[in-house]
Design an enzyme around this catalytic site. Structure first.
Site, short mmCIF file in Angstrom:
data_model
loop_
_atom_site.label_atom_id
_atom_site.label_comp_id
_atom_site.label_asym_id
_atom_site.label_seq_id
_atom_site.Cartn_x
_atom_site.Cartn_y
_atom_site.Cartn_z
N ARG A 78 0.86 -1.19 0.00
CA ARG A 78 0.00 0.00 0.00
C ARG A 78 0.89 1.24 0.00
NH1 ARG A 78 -2.38 3.14 4.81
NH2 ARG A 78 -3.70 4.62 3.71
N HIS A 122 -2.72 10.93 0.74
CA HIS A 122 -2.10 10.74 2.05
C HIS A 122 -1.42 12.06 2.41
CE1 HIS A 122 -0.63 7.35 4.88
NE2 HIS A 122 -0.27 8.48 5.44
N GLU A 167 -7.12 8.60 6.44
CA GLU A 167 -7.35 9.27 7.72
C GLU A 167 -7.87 10.70 7.60
OE1 GLU A 167 -3.86 8.91 10.19
OE2 GLU A 167 -3.99 6.74 10.22
N ASN A 297 -7.05 1.96 10.17
CA ASN A 297 -5.73 2.19 10.77
C ASN A 297 -5.90 2.21 12.27
OD1 ASN A 297 -4.89 2.55 8.16
ND2 ASN A 297 -4.30 4.71 8.39
N TYR A 299 -3.64 2.12 16.04
CA TYR A 299 -2.35 2.14 16.74
C TYR A 299 -2.47 2.02 18.26
CZ TYR A 299 -0.11 3.47 12.39
OH TYR A 299 0.36 3.47 11.10
N GLU A 363 -3.22 0.04 8.19
CA GLU A 363 -2.03 0.43 8.96
C GLU A 363 -2.13 -0.10 10.37
OE1 GLU A 363 -0.95 4.61 9.15
OE2 GLU A 363 -1.43 4.84 7.02
C1 FCB Z 1 -0.77 7.39 10.65
C2 FCB Z 1 -0.38 7.89 9.29
C3 FCB Z 1 0.95 7.38 8.79
C4 FCB Z 1 1.96 7.33 9.89
C5 FCB Z 1 1.41 6.59 11.08
C6 FCB Z 1 2.39 6.43 12.21
O1 FCB Z 1 -1.62 8.30 11.25
O2 FCB Z 1 -1.36 7.53 8.35
O3 FCB Z 1 1.35 8.18 7.72
O4 FCB Z 1 2.36 8.60 10.21
O5 FCB Z 1 0.27 7.24 11.56
#
Ligand code: FCB
Length: 460
Positions: A78, A122, A167, A297, A299, A363
């Site tokens: 991607r 992006h 995002e 995405n 995290y 992500e």
């Molecule tokens: C996300 C972004 C990516 C990267 C990660 C850590 O928010 O999409 O570009 O910065 O975080």
């Protein structure tokens, strides 16, 4: 003994990157200036004063990067296109050299047996469009459709997986209200307008991409955070609902045909004394254009406390978790917690509340600064554990019926982490920025084995 977790045979294992974070060549071959070029060239914006002028020099080293991905057995990649490489002024004149670059990249990936997943936006908006107001203006959404048309017309014969936006929360709130990302504005009303036009441009682009790229699958990538209240007080609970609404629900709700959530509309309304007239009645139908997948995405989680409230209860509902080296806030860091259970909860929630046909994790990954040891090996066990536990959480969600079709680790290699410059390292491959040498970390070698086995052994 832990049991082996197998994934479906057609499960897609990949990695993700984005144009500004890796390409460099910021002004080569006719590329126009982007808002990130302008922003990173402005002193005081990026924590270490660095820029993406060279980044990982992927623009020149892409054959080597494809070979690296192939050697790791990656099945999909991607990446994003730089809009101003293709349309230097944002609309109108096409820069053929820009399209040719991506065309060669796509051919190289296909020849290596790696499926390209393209993200159109992006975050590197052409500066020329920002000069006209950027995403708070409706005509930026119109320009995006022109760009989506040019890109899908030239690459759509070979590329069959398209992601319109990455995002939109970051591209609107973080960029136009919190001032942390380009263009660095601090205007919440502008951010709300931006969010609407981002979503609208997605909806308008979907049929255009489909027409240009028959048999392709089209979706959008949203970022989600697990929001959890610091205490059981009514104030913290209310605040958590609000954060979840502005961050998560606002976007997913409109995309799945439910308009914007009423509580968040009520929250934003005071920003618009003359009404939210930038939203036109037909917009909601456009935004809810049927898609083939939802990109997710994920995290970390966010613990929410209403600092202003008097009825705050002292007790902590959720104990602290281990953290990685990444943080929110540029100058006042809040370190990211590692919370695989949040991914499990999120996938269930998205599927059972909104019913996307298919989900890709577009992500997931973590930043640890772990560098080479005296033998040159990068023993990033912390990242390996992070990935292992998140893969296992995703697998558990799939047992509940969540239609997860693939997983893209962020990121292929260390790169320019926006306002944090080169101070963060999310790569499964180490980049030595002096020599541009790439070295797979232990996590990359482990991931390669997961792909070969199509599964993994979870933690005990
Ligand atoms: C996300 C972004 C990516 C990267 C990660 C850590 O928010 O999409 O570009 O910065 O975080």
């Amino acid at each position: 003994m832990s049991t082996f977790l197998s994934f479906p045979e057609d499960f897609v294992w990949g990695v993700a990157t984005s144009s500004y974070q890796i390409e460099g060549a910021w002004n080569e071959d006719g590329k126009g200036e982007s808002i990130w070029d302008r922003y990173s060239h402005t002193p005081g914006k990026v924590i270490d004063g660095s820029t993406g002028d060279v980044a990982c020099d992927h623009y020149h080293r892409w054959p080597e990067d494809i070979a690296l991905m192939k050697s790791l057995g990656l099945e999909a990649y991607r990446f994003s296109l730089s809009w101003p490489r293709i349309l230097p002024e944002g609309r109108g004149r096409i820069n053929q050299a820009g399209l040719d670059f991506y065309s060669r990249l796509v051919d190289g990936l296909l020849a290596a047996g790696i499926t390209p997943f393209i993200t159109l936006y992006h975050w590197d908006l052409p500066q020329a469009l920002q000069d006209e107001g950027g995403w708070p203006e409706r005509r930026t959404a119109e320009a995006f459709v022109e760009y989506a048309d040019a890109a899908s017309r030239h690459l759509g014969d070979r590329v069959k997986n398209w992601i319109t936006h990455n995002e939109p929360w970051c591209a609107s709130v973080l960029s136009y209200a919190l001032g942390e990302h380009a263009p660095g504005m601090r205007d919440m009303a502008a951010a709300v307008r931006a969010s609407h036009h981002l979503l609208l441009s997605h909806g308008w682009a979907v049929p255009v991409i489909r027409a240009n790229s028959p048999d392709s699958e089209v979706g959008i990538t949203l970022n989600f955070e697990a929001t959890e209240p610091a205490s059981s007080s009514p104030a913290d609970t209310r605040r958590t609902r609000l954060e979840d609404g502005t961050y998560n629900r606002w976007f997913v709700s409109a995309l799945f045909g439910r308009h914007y959530p009423a509580d968040i509309v009520a929250h934003y309304e005071p920003l618009f004394p003359n009404g939210m007239d930038f939203i036109q009645p037909a917009d909601f139908e456009a935004i809810a254009a049927p898609t083939d997948f939802l990109g997710v995405n994920y995290y970390t989680r966010r613990i929410v406390r209403d600092e202003t409230a008097e009825d705050n209860a002292p007790q902590t509902l959720f104990p602290d978790l281990p953290k990685c080296d990444m943080h929110s806030g540029v100058w006042e860091p809040v370190y990211w917690e590692i919370y695989p259970q949040g991914l499990y909860n999120l996938l269930n929630r998205l599927y059972f509340e909104y019913g996307p046909k298919k989900i890709y994790i577009t992500e997931n990954g973590t930043s640890f600064l772990t560098g080479p040891d005296e033998n040159g090996r990068i023993r990033d066990t912390n990242r390996l554990n992070y990935l292992r536990d998140h893969f296992a959480a995703a697998h558990r969600a799939m047992q509940n019926g969540v239609p997860l079709a693939g997983y893209f680790v962020w990121s292929l290699m260390d790169n320019f982490e926006w306002a944090k410059g080169y101070q963060q390292r999310f790569g499964i491959v180490w980049v030595d920025y002096d020599t541009q040498q790439r070295t797979p970390k232990e996590s990359a070698l482990w991931y390669s084995q997961v792909i070969a086995d199509n599964g993994l052994v979870p933690a005990m």
